[in-house]
Design a protein around this motif. Sequence first.
Motif, short mmCIF file in Angstrom:
data_model
loop_
_atom_site.label_atom_id
_atom_site.label_comp_id
_atom_site.label_asym_id
_atom_site.label_seq_id
_atom_site.Cartn_x
_atom_site.Cartn_y
_atom_site.Cartn_z
N THR A 188 0.94 -1.15 0.07
CA THR A 188 0.05 0.03 -0.01
C THR A 188 1.01 1.28 -0.06
N GLY A 189 0.54 2.20 -0.78
CA GLY A 189 1.12 3.52 -1.04
C GLY A 189 2.40 3.37 -2.05
N SER B 206 -5.24 -1.36 -1.63
CA SER B 206 -5.65 -2.63 -1.68
C SER B 206 -6.73 -2.97 -2.86
N ASP B 207 -7.50 -2.07 -2.84
CA ASP B 207 -8.85 -2.00 -3.81
C ASP B 207 -8.18 -2.07 -5.29
N ASP B 208 -6.72 -1.44 -5.49
CA ASP B 208 -6.38 -1.53 -6.75
C ASP B 208 -5.70 -3.04 -7.25
N THR B 209 -6.05 -3.98 -6.45
CA THR B 209 -5.45 -5.33 -6.85
C THR B 209 -6.42 -5.87 -7.77
N ILE C 132 -2.03 -8.71 -16.77
CA ILE C 132 -1.19 -8.71 -15.86
C ILE C 132 -1.69 -8.67 -14.60
N GLN C 133 -1.31 -9.59 -13.56
CA GLN C 133 -1.64 -9.24 -12.37
C GLN C 133 -0.93 -8.38 -11.40
N VAL C 134 -1.65 -7.55 -10.83
CA VAL C 134 -0.97 -6.36 -9.91
C VAL C 134 -1.84 -6.64 -8.49
N THR C 135 -1.15 -6.80 -7.55
CA THR C 135 -1.48 -7.42 -6.15
C THR C 135 -0.89 -6.08 -5.22
N VAL C 136 -1.90 -5.64 -4.37
CA VAL C 136 -1.47 -4.47 -3.27
C VAL C 136 -1.64 -5.14 -2.03
N SER C 137 -0.45 -5.33 -1.38
CA SER C 137 -0.59 -5.76 -0.11
C SER C 137 -0.59 -4.53 1.20
N SER C 138 -1.42 -4.88 1.82
CA SER C 138 -1.61 -3.94 3.12
C SER C 138 -0.71 -4.67 4.10
#
Length: 121
Positions: A14-15, A88-91, A115-121
């Motif tokens: 995140t960020g 995280s909502d951008d995942t 393509i996968q984008v995963t945003v971890s908090s």
Amino acid sequence: QVQLVESGGGLVQTGDSLRLSCVVSTRITTYRAMGWFRQAPGKEREFVGSISWPGTYTKYADSSKGRFTISRDNAKNTVYLQMNSLKSDDTGIYYCAASTSVAIPRSWSYWGQGIQVTVSS
């Protein structure tokens, strides 16, 4: 056959920031617009933003405004999606698309594999 290939995805926190690239196998000036879409788990695919041609008019979804920037490099037949202040909502899976449509709303004729984008908090 037109091919669109996305790259630059991955796991971030995140960020953080991330830049996606989409390389097109034909001249991107062929298309009226290049767009980015995303699909979160369990949700429908949604519009992220687009950039038109000729000119470089950009349009963004409300969720993208102020954080995401779309740009293009015609010489490289590449479109970029710069994503800042990721949440995280951008995942999701991010897709690049090309439109030959003049009419609004546009129809998108060509799509990348995503393509996968995963945003971890």
